[in-house]
Each structure stands twice: as structure tokens, then as C-alpha cells.
Design an enzyme around this catalytic site. Sequence first.
Site, PDB file in Angstrom:
ATOM      1  N   ASP A 103       0.842  -1.189   0.000  1.00  0.00           N
ATOM      2  CA  ASP A 103       0.000   0.000   0.000  1.00  0.00           C
ATOM      3  C   ASP A 103       0.885   1.250   0.000  1.00  0.00           C
ATOM      4  O   ASP A 103       1.835   1.332  -0.771  1.00  0.00           O
ATOM      5  CB  ASP A 103      -0.947  -0.063   1.217  1.00  0.00           C
ATOM      6  N   TYR A 230      -1.474  10.510   2.511  1.00  0.00           N
ATOM      7  CA  TYR A 230      -2.464  11.143   1.643  1.00  0.00           C
ATOM      8  C   TYR A 230      -2.176  12.593   1.290  1.00  0.00           C
ATOM      9  O   TYR A 230      -2.565  13.056   0.208  1.00  0.00           O
ATOM     10  CB  TYR A 230      -3.861  11.018   2.282  1.00  0.00           C
ATOM     11  N   HIS A 290      -7.221  -6.137  -0.775  1.00  0.00           N
ATOM     12  CA  HIS A 290      -6.263  -5.083  -0.451  1.00  0.00           C
ATOM     13  C   HIS A 290      -5.277  -5.501   0.645  1.00  0.00           C
ATOM     14  O   HIS A 290      -4.121  -5.103   0.619  1.00  0.00           O
ATOM     15  CB  HIS A 290      -7.027  -3.828  -0.023  1.00  0.00           C
TER      16      HIS A 290
END
Length: 312
Positions: A103, A230, A290
Site C-alpha cells: 500500500d 495522503y 487489499h
Amino acid sequence: MDQIVHKFLQVNGVKLHLAEIGNESSPAVVFVHGFPEIWYSWRHQMIAVAGAGFRAIALDCRGYGLSDPPPDINKFGFSDIVEDILAIIDSLAINKIFIVAKDAGVRSAYVFTLRYPTRVTGVIALGIPHTPFGSPRYLTELPEGFYINRWREPGRAEADFGRLDAKTVVRNIYIMFSRSEIPIASENQEIMDIVDASTPLPSWFTEEDLSAYAALYEKSGFHNSLKVPYRVIEEEYGIEDPVIKNPMLLIVGEKDYFLKFTGVEDFIKSGMVKQFASDLEVEYLPEGGHFVQEQFPEKVNPLIIAFLRKHC
């Protein structure tokens, strides 16, 4: 789990938490987590690679888990984690490592490998391929309610998460990210509201696992972990040649919602990904999502160990 040893290292002005298992003289494998993960997300892989004769080291990145927050969050970026990894292996007198990441952790792994290629024996990435740096298409091509767009907005995710305790936030994210659809909220909905309170955890993620995550996020909160990844997606690294030439393995869960991000699946399956990783192998897990390393450790671990042995 009892065999895993925990320690703290003071590097680059912060105290970092490490989890470790395996002989100190064995080839080292450094595991780098994503969001909302911590070192614990690699528990199955650490035990497996140590059993195969390697030294497994997993860190809580700065701002996560038991590691210190960054001294100045306004200057916190992926490059800090890259330099922390370098400082960790220098402190432990390790010359070369395999680096395994998932990730958001793959960005730090890729930048580390490009900056310090002679320190990397091989790279294993779960889910996210190495792509050109810069602003990705999905930021503009997916709707306003796309979870990354929402979480990039300073204060919005903090307010959303702040309505709930840390355990519920982690629970919701694990449920949401385990689905095969991209998390997108409607105009008058917050991201945490996508998950109904009655929705069960994924079968492979126990209440005990959830409690382990929650305990650490109760300490660290989510502010730092929202900043990286992010809010620094467009960070610049000063790297002239973006091609990873070290041996690399990409493990892709075919039910990972990330494959539905604009252009991602075609980038991998068309072979374009090999323009940016010249010595790349790709392995697909048809039912993998995921969190594939937690969902299917019995499938992921043999792939990792085979790659480590091939390039050791």
C-alpha cells in the site's frame, strides 16, 4: 508471536519502534507498512521468513503506532521514512536488505531503492506498482467523494474520525478496504458512514487483531498517518532516473479495489509497469484483496520466501 522481539531506536531525531525475529547474522528483510497498518500487519510474514532462515524487521513508521511523531508535521513526508529506514539499517550494522512493502509503504520502498540501490538486494511490493512520480490521474478523474480526495483535505478526516473511537475507525477502514469497490462517499456523506455498524469484520481479521491495532492508534492518533501518505502524494524526490533496476516482485490481489483506480490495471497487465521496474516479476492472487498478506498468508508467504531465496 511470542518470539517477536520489540525494541526502540533513536534515529533522525525520533524514537522508532521495531519488531524483529530471526538470527542477526541472517539476511535482513525490512517490512514497511501502509495505512492504517502498523508493524503488526506483517506478523504472518515475519514468522514465516524467520523460519526460512532470514532476519525479519518491521517498523512502525514515524507518526504511527509506538514510534514518535515527526517533530514538525508540516515538513513530514515520504522522504523522512526513507531516511529512517537507512538510519535503522545503519544503526543495526546491516549492509543490504530485502525490502517488503504494501500500500502506501511501497512509495517509501521505491524511493529508498532508487536513492540507495546498492543497499537493496531485492524489492517485494504488495498491490501497488512503481509508477512515475507526480500527481496521479485518479485525483482528478475520480469523484469528490473519493476517499483519498476527502482525506487530503486538512481537518476533514480528523473531524470524521473524531466522532468515533480508534477501534471503530480501524474497523471501518478494514471493512471498507477489504471490498473490491473503491470507497466513494456521496455528497452529504462522510467516509466513515460508508460502513454500517452491523457489518462484520472480514473472516481473516479477528477481534484480537482489531484490538492490537486500536491500542496503538489510541496512542498515536490519525493526524500524522493521514499526512503521510495522503497529503504528500505530490512530494518531489529529486530522482533523475526513476527506473528500479534491482530485482523486484509485485504481488497483486485481483480483488483489490486499487486495481480500479484510473489506469492501474492496464498499466500492470499491459506490461508498461516493466518500463519503471526493469527486473520485475508479477504474481496474481485471484481472490486476493487489499490486505492480501493478512487475508492469504499461506499464499503470500511462499511467494515472498521463493523470491528471497532466489536472490539471496
